[in-house]
Design a protein around this motif. Structure first.
Motif, short mmCIF file in Angstrom:
data_model
loop_
_atom_site.label_atom_id
_atom_site.label_comp_id
_atom_site.label_asym_id
_atom_site.label_seq_id
_atom_site.Cartn_x
_atom_site.Cartn_y
_atom_site.Cartn_z
N THR A 8 -27.90 27.74 -9.54
CA THR A 8 -27.73 28.94 -10.35
C THR A 8 -28.73 28.93 -11.50
OG1 THR A 8 -26.13 27.98 -11.89
CG2 THR A 8 -25.25 28.93 -9.85
N PHE B 270 -28.33 33.06 -8.20
CA PHE B 270 -28.92 31.84 -7.64
C PHE B 270 -30.44 32.00 -7.53
CE2 PHE B 270 -24.67 30.70 -6.68
CZ PHE B 270 -24.66 29.34 -6.40
N LYS B 271 -31.13 30.93 -7.81
CA LYS B 271 -32.58 30.89 -7.67
C LYS B 271 -32.92 30.49 -6.23
CE LYS B 271 -35.02 29.02 -10.99
NZ LYS B 271 -35.81 30.21 -11.36
N TYR C 52 -27.60 37.42 -5.96
CA TYR C 52 -26.25 37.46 -6.51
C TYR C 52 -25.26 36.94 -5.46
CZ TYR C 52 -21.88 39.51 -8.32
OH TYR C 52 -20.60 39.70 -8.77
N ARG C 53 -24.46 35.94 -5.84
CA ARG C 53 -23.48 35.38 -4.92
C ARG C 53 -22.12 35.33 -5.60
NH1 ARG C 53 -26.72 29.98 -2.68
NH2 ARG C 53 -28.55 31.07 -1.83
N ARG D 290 -22.39 34.45 -9.60
CA ARG D 290 -23.54 33.85 -10.27
C ARG D 290 -24.84 34.36 -9.65
NH1 ARG D 290 -20.14 32.58 -13.35
NH2 ARG D 290 -19.64 30.53 -14.23
N GLU E 78 -27.96 29.44 -14.55
CA GLU E 78 -27.33 28.69 -15.63
C GLU E 78 -27.53 27.19 -15.47
OE1 GLU E 78 -25.93 31.07 -13.88
OE2 GLU E 78 -24.96 32.51 -15.23
N ASP E 79 -27.36 26.69 -14.23
CA ASP E 79 -27.53 25.26 -14.00
C ASP E 79 -28.98 24.84 -14.20
OD1 ASP E 79 -24.86 24.94 -13.47
OD2 ASP E 79 -25.07 24.92 -11.29
#
Length: 307
Positions: free
Chosen positions: A113, A204-205, A194-195, A202, A115-116
């Motif tokens: 993600t 995701f890249k 978007y998942r 979240r 954020e991660d």
């Protein structure tokens, strides 16, 4: 008496021109006054706001993460570019151009993600040290450029970063390091998705490169995200040429600034003959285009902030 707004800028260089420009465009009684919504400044990041040697700091992050993953999957280093990055062979890493580095970015920057990823970047920045200076990378921002951005903000400018670096990478530290919020960072982007599963929704890249915000991509990125032509632009390489050209060719008062890395003693000295961050066309054309060229060794009394 008001304190000096640019204490690290010597009288030898563009200091007077900068102060004059800012005063003119922010004075409602001056013929060159620019309304606040149009008072937009854009700065490149690598080599303009912080150092970029021995390579872009984002690539040093990618190298560290690549080496971690290669410990689990040694086959990753069978690729020549991957192996060059892992070994810190930056000439070899750039031998295939930016396209050759997409695989490295895919391994180190995707499959998680946003954020991660940004948490990991911040953790890395907190612990990593530059191989030559021993400083944290966020301690290698240029003190005079922090002063300049503060001067512009005090004069009612909106300050943006327009970088060839990854937008999620720079957004991870821009607010704390530069006082620039994430929504005012324009950068290179990869695909995202978007998942809703697993876990909460979240972003995701994904692997690959979607948009390269360098060279002629910078004016495109500015138009897409800012929607106005800025009146001030600062860069340090020919990758910033199109951005400065775009900004300073528009009508009205404009300012273009190039940072020339001339200080081998306090930072690094380079311009034309380097694999990344080369500055040649900009030096040749600066006078004709009215751009100020900042000589780091001559024009700055300090380079990095005091620790």
């Amino acid at each position: 008496m008001a304190s000096d707004p640019l204490p690290s800028w010597q009288e030898t260089g563009p200091r007077a021109a900068l102060l004059d420009f800012v005063a003119r465009v922010s004075d409602p009684d001056h013929a060159d006054f620019v309304p606040a919504p149009e008072r937009i400044a854009v700065f490149d990041n690598d080599g303009t706001l912080w150092s970029e040697r021995p390579t872009y700091f984002q690539l040093l992050y990618a190298r560290d993460r690549l080496n971690q993953k290669a410990g689990e999957d040694p086959a990753l280093l069978e690729n020549e570019v991957m192996r060059a990055v892992a070994e810190g062979d930056w000439d070899g890493a750039f031998s295939g151009g930016y396209e050759g580095l997409i695989g490295v970015v895919t391994v180190s920057h995707s499959g998680m993600t946003v954020e991660d990823f940004q948490t990991d970047v911040r953790d890395w920045l907190a612990g990593a040290r530059h191989p030559e200076t021993g400083r944290r990378y966020t301690d290698m921002v240029f003190a005079p450029m922090l002063e300049l951005m503060a001067l512009l903000r005090d004069a009612g400018f909106t300050v943006w970063i327009v970088t060839g670096g990854g937008v999620h990478f720079v957004r991870a530290f821009a607010a704390e390091t530069y006082g620039i919020p994430p929504e005012r960072v324009v950068g290179s982007t990869g695909p995202i998705e978007y998942r809703t599963e697993p876990g909460p929704p979240r972003i995701f890249k994904l692997p690959g490169l979607e948009f390269m915000d360098d060279g002629p991509g910078k004016p495109v990125g500015i138009d897409r995200q800012i929607g106005r032509v800025p009146i001030f632009a600062a860069g340090n390489s020919d990758g910033d040429y199109a951005m400065l050209e775009y900004v300073t060719s528009a009508p009205g008062p404009r300012f273009g600034l190039l940072v020339h890395h001339t200080d081998a003693e306090r930072e690094f000295a380079y311009d034309r003959d380097v694999a990344l961050g080369a500055l040649e066309r900009g030096l040749i054309d600066a006078e004709g285009r009215g751009w100020c060229v900042l000589d780091m060794a001559r024009d700055w009394s300090a380079v990095w902030p005091e620790r």
